[in-house]
Design a protein around this motif. Structure first.
Motif, PDB file in Angstrom:
ATOM      1  N   SER A 198     105.614  49.693 -46.756  1.00 27.89           N
ATOM      2  CA  SER A 198     105.017  48.696 -45.871  1.00 27.89           C
ATOM      3  C   SER A 198     104.095  47.792 -46.666  1.00 27.89           C
ATOM      4  N   LYS A 199     103.943  46.608 -46.183  1.00 30.86           N
ATOM      5  CA  LYS A 199     103.013  45.639 -46.770  1.00 30.86           C
ATOM      6  C   LYS A 199     102.064  45.226 -45.658  1.00 30.86           C
ATOM      7  N   LEU A 200     100.763  45.426 -45.865  1.00 31.20           N
ATOM      8  CA  LEU A 200      99.754  45.030 -44.883  1.00 31.20           C
ATOM      9  C   LEU A 200      99.124  43.721 -45.322  1.00 31.20           C
ATOM     10  N   LEU A 201      99.042  42.765 -44.400  1.00 30.30           N
ATOM     11  CA  LEU A 201      98.454  41.463 -44.695  1.00 30.30           C
ATOM     12  C   LEU A 201      97.409  41.107 -43.654  1.00 30.30           C
ATOM     13  N   ASP A 202      96.251  40.625 -44.114  1.00 32.51           N
ATOM     14  CA  ASP A 202      95.236  40.057 -43.223  1.00 32.51           C
ATOM     15  C   ASP A 202      95.608  38.615 -42.948  1.00 32.51           C
ATOM     16  N   ILE A 203      95.750  38.282 -41.686  1.00 35.34           N
ATOM     17  CA  ILE A 203      96.092  36.913 -41.312  1.00 35.34           C
ATOM     18  C   ILE A 203      94.986  36.397 -40.405  1.00 35.34           C
ATOM     19  N   HIS A 204      94.387  35.307 -40.817  1.00 41.65           N
ATOM     20  CA  HIS A 204      93.221  34.752 -40.138  1.00 41.65           C
ATOM     21  C   HIS A 204      93.648  33.519 -39.338  1.00 41.65           C
ATOM     22  N   LEU A 205      93.468  33.558 -38.035  1.00 42.49           N
ATOM     23  CA  LEU A 205      93.805  32.450 -37.138  1.00 42.49           C
ATOM     24  C   LEU A 205      92.509  31.894 -36.552  1.00 42.49           C
ATOM     25  N   VAL A 206      92.224  30.630 -36.824  1.00 42.84           N
ATOM     26  CA  VAL A 206      90.995  29.999 -36.364  1.00 42.84           C
ATOM     27  C   VAL A 206      91.358  28.737 -35.601  1.00 42.84           C
ATOM     28  N   THR A 207      90.685  28.551 -34.479  1.00 44.15           N
ATOM     29  CA  THR A 207      90.873  27.341 -33.704  1.00 44.15           C
ATOM     30  C   THR A 207      89.513  26.828 -33.257  1.00 44.15           C
ATOM     31  N   SER A 208      89.434  25.531 -33.102  1.00 44.66           N
ATOM     32  CA  SER A 208      88.157  24.938 -32.729  1.00 44.66           C
ATOM     33  C   SER A 208      88.371  23.827 -31.714  1.00 44.66           C
ATOM     34  N   GLN A 209      87.684  23.936 -30.612  1.00 40.84           N
ATOM     35  CA  GLN A 209      87.632  22.897 -29.593  1.00 40.84           C
ATOM     36  C   GLN A 209      89.012  22.494 -29.054  1.00 40.84           C
ATOM     37  N   VAL A 210      89.785  23.501 -28.637  1.00 40.45           N
ATOM     38  CA  VAL A 210      91.088  23.245 -28.014  1.00 40.45           C
ATOM     39  C   VAL A 210      90.888  23.120 -26.511  1.00 40.45           C
ATOM     40  N   ARG A 211      91.373  22.030 -25.955  1.00 39.25           N
ATOM     41  CA  ARG A 211      91.249  21.782 -24.516  1.00 39.25           C
ATOM     42  C   ARG A 211      92.312  22.577 -23.767  1.00 39.25           C
ATOM     43  N   LEU A 212      91.873  23.302 -22.748  1.00 42.27           N
ATOM     44  CA  LEU A 212      92.778  24.110 -21.934  1.00 42.27           C
ATOM     45  C   LEU A 212      93.037  23.433 -20.595  1.00 42.27           C
ATOM     46  N   PRO A 213      94.257  23.607 -20.040  1.00 45.34           N
ATOM     47  CA  PRO A 213      94.533  23.123 -18.689  1.00 45.34           C
ATOM     48  C   PRO A 213      93.668  23.859 -17.667  1.00 45.34           C
ATOM     49  N   VAL A 214      93.484  23.274 -16.511  1.00 44.91           N
ATOM     50  CA  VAL A 214      92.613  23.820 -15.478  1.00 44.91           C
ATOM     51  C   VAL A 214      93.021  25.239 -15.072  1.00 44.91           C
ATOM     52  N   ALA A 215      94.314  25.475 -14.888  1.00 41.39           N
ATOM     53  CA  ALA A 215      94.769  26.811 -14.473  1.00 41.39           C
ATOM     54  C   ALA A 215      94.422  27.862 -15.525  1.00 41.39           C
ATOM     55  N   GLU A 216      94.533  27.504 -16.795  1.00 39.50           N
ATOM     56  CA  GLU A 216      94.220  28.459 -17.855  1.00 39.50           C
ATOM     57  C   GLU A 216      92.710  28.655 -18.007  1.00 39.50           C
ATOM     58  N   ILE A 217      91.933  27.641 -17.694  1.00 39.38           N
ATOM     59  CA  ILE A 217      90.471  27.782 -17.696  1.00 39.38           C
ATOM     60  C   ILE A 217      90.064  28.827 -16.653  1.00 39.38           C
ATOM     61  N   GLN A 218      90.649  28.721 -15.456  1.00 38.84           N
ATOM     62  CA  GLN A 218      90.332  29.674 -14.395  1.00 38.84           C
ATOM     63  C   GLN A 218      90.757  31.093 -14.768  1.00 38.84           C
ATOM     64  N   ARG A 219      91.944  31.204 -15.379  1.00 42.25           N
ATOM     65  CA  ARG A 219      92.411  32.518 -15.814  1.00 42.25           C
ATOM     66  C   ARG A 219      91.504  33.089 -16.898  1.00 42.25           C
ATOM     67  N   LEU A 220      91.074  32.253 -17.857  1.00 42.75           N
ATOM     68  CA  LEU A 220      90.181  32.702 -18.927  1.00 42.75           C
ATOM     69  C   LEU A 220      88.861  33.211 -18.361  1.00 42.75           C
ATOM     70  N   LYS A 221      88.289  32.483 -17.401  1.00 46.05           N
ATOM     71  CA  LYS A 221      87.036  32.934 -16.781  1.00 46.05           C
ATOM     72  C   LYS A 221      87.210  34.294 -16.114  1.00 46.05           C
ATOM     73  N   LYS A 222      88.326  34.476 -15.420  1.00 39.06           N
ATOM     74  CA  LYS A 222      88.593  35.749 -14.746  1.00 39.06           C
ATOM     75  C   LYS A 222      88.767  36.871 -15.773  1.00 39.06           C
ATOM     76  N   GLU A 223      89.489  36.589 -16.873  1.00 40.54           N
ATOM     77  CA  GLU A 223      89.691  37.599 -17.906  1.00 40.54           C
ATOM     78  C   GLU A 223      88.373  37.972 -18.590  1.00 40.54           C
ATOM     79  N   ILE A 224      87.515  36.984 -18.837  1.00 36.64           N
ATOM     80  CA  ILE A 224      86.209  37.272 -19.447  1.00 36.64           C
ATOM     81  C   ILE A 224      85.375  38.148 -18.514  1.00 36.64           C
ATOM     82  N   ASN A 225      85.396  37.853 -17.225  1.00 36.67           N
ATOM     83  CA  ASN A 225      84.666  38.680 -16.248  1.00 36.67           C
ATOM     84  C   ASN A 225      85.200  40.107 -16.197  1.00 36.67           C
TER      85      ASN A 225
END
Length: 135
Positions: free
Chosen positions: A55-82
Motif C-alpha cells: 500500500s502507498k499512503l498519501l496525505d492529500i490537502h484540500l483547501v477552499t476559501s470563500q465558496v458561495r453556496l446555494p440557499v438550499a445547501e446553506i440551510q442543510r449546512l446549518k442543520k448539519e452543524i447543529n
C-alpha cells in the motif's frame, strides 16, 4: 442570506495494490471535494507507484476559501452543524498502468467516491466514511 464556505481538509488516502505479480503506476490522480452538489476544491497528486502486494499512503490537502453556496445547501449546512455531523463528498479519478512484462502494458481508469462525515467546526474530526471504487 449569503454564506461563504471555508474548508481545510486533509485526507490520508490508501492506495493498495493486491496484485502479487506486478506493480501499479498511478500517473494521474485528481481528487475533488464537494459539499452537496457544489464543487469546492480540487487537488492533483504527483505520479507514484504501488509495489506488488503493498500500500502507498498519501496525505492529500484540500483547501477552499470563500465558496458561495446555494440557499438550499446553506440551510442543510446549518442543520448539519447543529447536529454536529457535516457531510462532504470526495470524488477521485485515477489513471493506472500495470506492466505485464516488457511488451504488454495494461492501462485503466478508476473512479472513487467517498462520503465523509465530520464533527462540526472547528474540530472537524472524522465520524464515518463510505467509499466505493469502480472502473
Amino acid at each position: 442570506m449569503d454564506i461563504l464556505l471555508n474548508a481545510d481538509l486533509t485526507v490520508l488516502a490508501n492506495f493498495t495494490n493486491p496484485n502479487k505479480k506486478v506493480k501499479v503506476d498511478f500517473n494521474y490522480v485528481v481528487l475533488d471535494l464537494y459539499y452537496g452538489s457544489t464543487f469546492i476544491a480540487s487537488q492533483y497528486v504527483e505520479p507514484f507507484s504501488a509495489p506488488r502486494t503493498e500500500s502507498k499512503l498519501l496525505d492529500i490537502h484540500l483547501v477552499t476559501s470563500q465558496v458561495r453556496l446555494p440557499v438550499a445547501e446553506i440551510q442543510r449546512l446549518k442543520k448539519e452543524i447543529n447536529n454536529n455531523a457535516v457531510v462532504f463528498k470526495i470524488k477521485g479519478v485515477f489513471r493506472a498502468r500495470s506492466n505485464l512484462g516488457s511488451i504488454l502494458r495494461y492501462s485503466y481508469r478508476l473512479y472513487g467516491t467517498c462520503m465523509v462525515m465530520l464533527n462540526g467546526p472547528p474540530t472537524g474530526v472524522i465520524r464515518g466514511k463510505r467509499c466505493k471504487t469502480k472502473r
